[in-house]
Design an enzyme around this catalytic site. Structure first.
Site, PDB file in Angstrom:
ATOM      1  N   TRP A  84       0.874  -1.248  -0.049  1.00  0.00           N
ATOM      2  CA  TRP A  84      -0.066  -0.041  -0.096  1.00  0.00           C
ATOM      3  C   TRP A  84       0.835   1.340   0.132  1.00  0.00           C
ATOM      4  O   TRP A  84       0.351   2.351  -0.217  1.00  0.00           O
ATOM      5  CB  TRP A  84      -0.937   0.232   1.195  1.00  0.00           C
ATOM      6  N   ASN A  85       2.234   1.053   0.308  1.00  0.00           N
ATOM      7  CA  ASN A  85       2.868   2.469   0.582  1.00  0.00           C
ATOM      8  C   ASN A  85       3.204   3.051  -0.856  1.00  0.00           C
ATOM      9  O   ASN A  85       3.520   4.057  -0.916  1.00  0.00           O
ATOM     10  CB  ASN A  85       4.090   2.110   1.457  1.00  0.00           C
ATOM     11  N   LYS A 109      -1.639  -9.042  -7.329  1.00  0.00           N
ATOM     12  CA  LYS A 109      -2.468  -8.945  -5.929  1.00  0.00           C
ATOM     13  C   LYS A 109      -2.070  -7.307  -5.297  1.00  0.00           C
ATOM     14  O   LYS A 109      -1.193  -7.443  -4.571  1.00  0.00           O
ATOM     15  CB  LYS A 109      -2.416 -10.096  -5.134  1.00  0.00           C
ATOM     16  N   GLY A 164       6.977  -6.131   0.709  1.00  0.00           N
ATOM     17  CA  GLY A 164       6.030  -6.195   1.980  1.00  0.00           C
ATOM     18  C   GLY A 164       6.799  -6.218   3.125  1.00  0.00           C
ATOM     19  O   GLY A 164       8.136  -6.368   3.084  1.00  0.00           O
ATOM     20  N   GLU A 218      11.190  -8.034  -1.768  1.00  0.00           N
ATOM     21  CA  GLU A 218      11.690  -6.900  -1.415  1.00  0.00           C
ATOM     22  C   GLU A 218      11.004  -6.598   0.096  1.00  0.00           C
ATOM     23  O   GLU A 218       9.870  -6.195   0.292  1.00  0.00           O
ATOM     24  CB  GLU A 218      11.387  -5.903  -2.226  1.00  0.00           C
ATOM     25  N   LEU A 219      11.650  -6.673   1.295  1.00  0.00           N
ATOM     26  CA  LEU A 219      11.013  -6.818   2.570  1.00  0.00           C
ATOM     27  C   LEU A 219      11.368  -5.660   3.549  1.00  0.00           C
ATOM     28  O   LEU A 219      11.737  -4.501   3.012  1.00  0.00           O
ATOM     29  CB  LEU A 219      11.393  -8.054   3.192  1.00  0.00           C
ATOM     30  N   CYS A 277      10.197   1.469   3.160  1.00  0.00           N
ATOM     31  CA  CYS A 277      11.097   0.617   3.490  1.00  0.00           C
ATOM     32  C   CYS A 277      12.496   0.814   3.729  1.00  0.00           C
ATOM     33  O   CYS A 277      13.241   0.604   4.250  1.00  0.00           O
ATOM     34  CB  CYS A 277      11.129  -0.934   2.486  1.00  0.00           C
ATOM     35  N   GLU A 316      11.246  -1.630  12.518  1.00  0.00           N
ATOM     36  CA  GLU A 316      10.977  -0.768  11.521  1.00  0.00           C
ATOM     37  C   GLU A 316      10.055   0.272  12.097  1.00  0.00           C
ATOM     38  O   GLU A 316       8.963  -0.052  12.359  1.00  0.00           O
ATOM     39  CB  GLU A 316      10.655  -1.590  10.283  1.00  0.00           C
TER      40      GLU A 316
HETATM   41  C1  SIN Z   1       9.510   0.604  -0.716  1.00  0.00           C
HETATM   42  O1  SIN Z   1       9.658   1.342   0.178  1.00  0.00           O
HETATM   43  O2  SIN Z   1       9.409  -0.291  -0.804  1.00  0.00           O
HETATM   44  C2  SIN Z   1      10.183   1.453  -2.073  1.00  0.00           C
HETATM   45  C3  SIN Z   1      10.825   2.762  -1.775  1.00  0.00           C
HETATM   46  C4  SIN Z   1      11.352   3.196  -3.307  1.00  0.00           C
HETATM   47  O3  SIN Z   1      11.457   2.602  -4.196  1.00  0.00           O
HETATM   48  O4  SIN Z   1      11.950   4.117  -3.318  1.00  0.00           O
END
Ligand code: SIN
Length: 479
Positions: A154-155, A178, A232, A254-255, A288, A383
């Protein structure tokens, strides 16, 4: 929601070129005021299975298209994304909350992956290797892995789709997406544009639903789906990885991250403060790669904190649709609860709040500065995923490196300093997939995005990004 192109506001899953409705629906809300924006079709395991079957059928056609034909369709998709930039940004901000300027940036960021991979589609080169005997020849080709399941967060509800789907489609794969149930509208708008761009039925599918566990399980266990790409949490990434084991799928994850931001005594403090603000408060701290632990050398600690506090106090918080807003709402009440708990723990353990620290209203949390933070606090270990900047002191380079690496995560790290020897030493010592040196602007299509340790594996973007969607085949020839 005011849109020029009303066709972009879709509310049904997109499977095999059709918008599939169901009587079961779920509400999508605006995180700024909790207004319901749309009721979206709530699909699950069965429709995921249908979408995978459609994608498997379409794979037979799409993977046989010439690379230049796929490239042209991707270029059309990118063009349409940019032509509809304002509407896509409005949809994104309304369902996700980030300021409109950031939403526009995200749409352009997403489109840049499509541009890059439309070009990379033409460069999926093979190899010729000297034979192992006088009468033997060896050739190597790369082929699309097959149907890809893309599970997106969602971010970044738009760019994370483009970043996964563009290389997959360029390679000749077909996709089942999804999107997060919190932000499905951006995904559906991209599906509408994919259809307009000329993607054949079944190449691009989107399954919307609140039962993420059932949809994920179907993707991971279905043998027709050959690759999972997930962005996520580390918790969910581990589940998907173990569920994918039975059918030995190719997986990229990508966590979570716990990014250190180190400021050495020879750093340009003003520059470091600027970078810290943009990295920490981008998307209200919900990325992230957001700065999570600010490690400052004791000799410059006080001046750094003073400058940081002034900038934090000046940040404008509000609705993402208001042009003045720099920090929007957090995604939901669970996110508010989580940052409040982190702050409570920090205070109990002896930290001080020097700016902010309160909920303004609903899901708007004040940009907050925590000082006297220590490695025993939850803020250090977890986090944060919110607008809280926590500052720690260090004395030696070795201590800074040890603190920075003292986490299970390894996504992004940043440091500021000017001694070039130290720059090399620290860059090499940091156990991270990405390191920003005197910069926190590390996100670009041209570079490989991804982590190590429990931040996952696989790379997105750059010349390496296509490999995630390709298998290598070697052919031995008797001549
Ligand atoms: C993310 O937070 O997963 C992606 C951030 C980015 O691509 O800059």
């Amino acid at each position: 929601m005011k849109l020029k192109n009303k066709a972009l506001l879709k509310k049904n899953s997109y499977i095999h070129g059709k918008w599939l409705h169901s009587k079961k629906e779920f509400p999508v809300t605006n995180p700024y005021n909790s207004d319901i924006i749309a009721q979206v079709t709530n699909h699950g395991k069965e429709e995921t299975n249908q979408a995978i079957a459609a994608a498997a059928e379409a794979f037979k056609i799409w993977s046989k298209f010439s690379a230049s034909k796929r490239s042209k369709i991707l270029k059309n998709w990118r063009k349409l994304q940019l032509e509809n930039l304002e509407d896509l940004a409005t949809i994104l901000t309304t369902e996700q909350g980030k300021p409109l300027a950031e939403a526009r940036g995200e749409i352009k960021y997403g489109a840049s992956f499509v541009e890059w991979f439309a070009a990379e589609a033409l460069r999926v080169y093979g190899d010729v290797i000297p034979g192992h005997m006088a009468n033997k020849r060896i050739t190597v080709i790369k082929q699309a892995v097959g149907v890809v399941g893309a599970i997106t967060p969602w971010n970044f509800p738009s760019a994370m789709i483009s970043r996964k789907v563009a290389p997959a489609l360029a390679a000749g794969c077909t996709v089942v997406i999804k999107p997060s149930e919190l932000t499905p509208l951006s995904a559906l708008a991209l599906a509408q544009l994919a259809e307009e761009a000329g993607m054949p039925s079944g190449v691009f599918n989107v399954v919307c639903g609140t039962d993420a566990a059932a949809i994920g399980q179907e993707m991971c266990s279905n043998p027709e789906l050959r690759k999972i790409s997930f962005t996520g949490s580390t918790r969910v990434g581990k589940i998907l990885l173990s569920q994918s084991a039975d059918t030995i799928k190719k997986v990229s994850l990508e966590l979570g991250g716990n990014a250190p931001f180190i400021v050495f005594d020879d750093a340009d403090v003003d520059k470091a403060v600027e970078a810290c603000i943009s990295s920490k408060f981008r998307n209200a701290g919900q990325t992230c790669i957001c700065t999570n632990r600010i490690l400052v050398h004791k000799s410059i600690h006080d001046s750094f904190v003073e400058k940081l506090a002034i900038k934090i106090k000046a940040l404008k918080v509000g609705s993402g649709l208001d042009v003045e807003t720099e920090v929007g709402p957090m995604i939901n009440t669970a996110a508010i609860k989580s940052v409040s708990a982190l702050l409570e723990n920090a205070i109990q353990e002896g930290a001080n709040i020097s700016e902010g620290g309160h909920l303004i209203k609903d899901q708007l949390f004040e940009p907050t500065l925590v000082v006297n933070a220590t490695k025993d606090m939850d803020l250090f270990k977890k986090e944060i995923f919110g607008p809280i900047a926590a500052v720690y002191k260090f004395e030696t380079e070795q201590e800074a490196i040890e603190l920075a690496n003292d986490t299970k995560y390894g996504l992004a790290a940043y440091f500021f300093g000017s001694d070039y020897r130290r720059i090399w030493r620290v860059s090499e010592a940091l156990e991270y997939g990405m390191v920003g040196i005197n910069t926190a602007m590390i996100s670009t299509t041209l570079a490989p995005f991804g982590g190590v340790k429990e931040s996952g594996f696989g790379r997105e973007g750059s010349k390496y990004g296509m490999d995630e969607y390709l298998n290598i085949k070697y052919m031995a020839w008797d001549v």
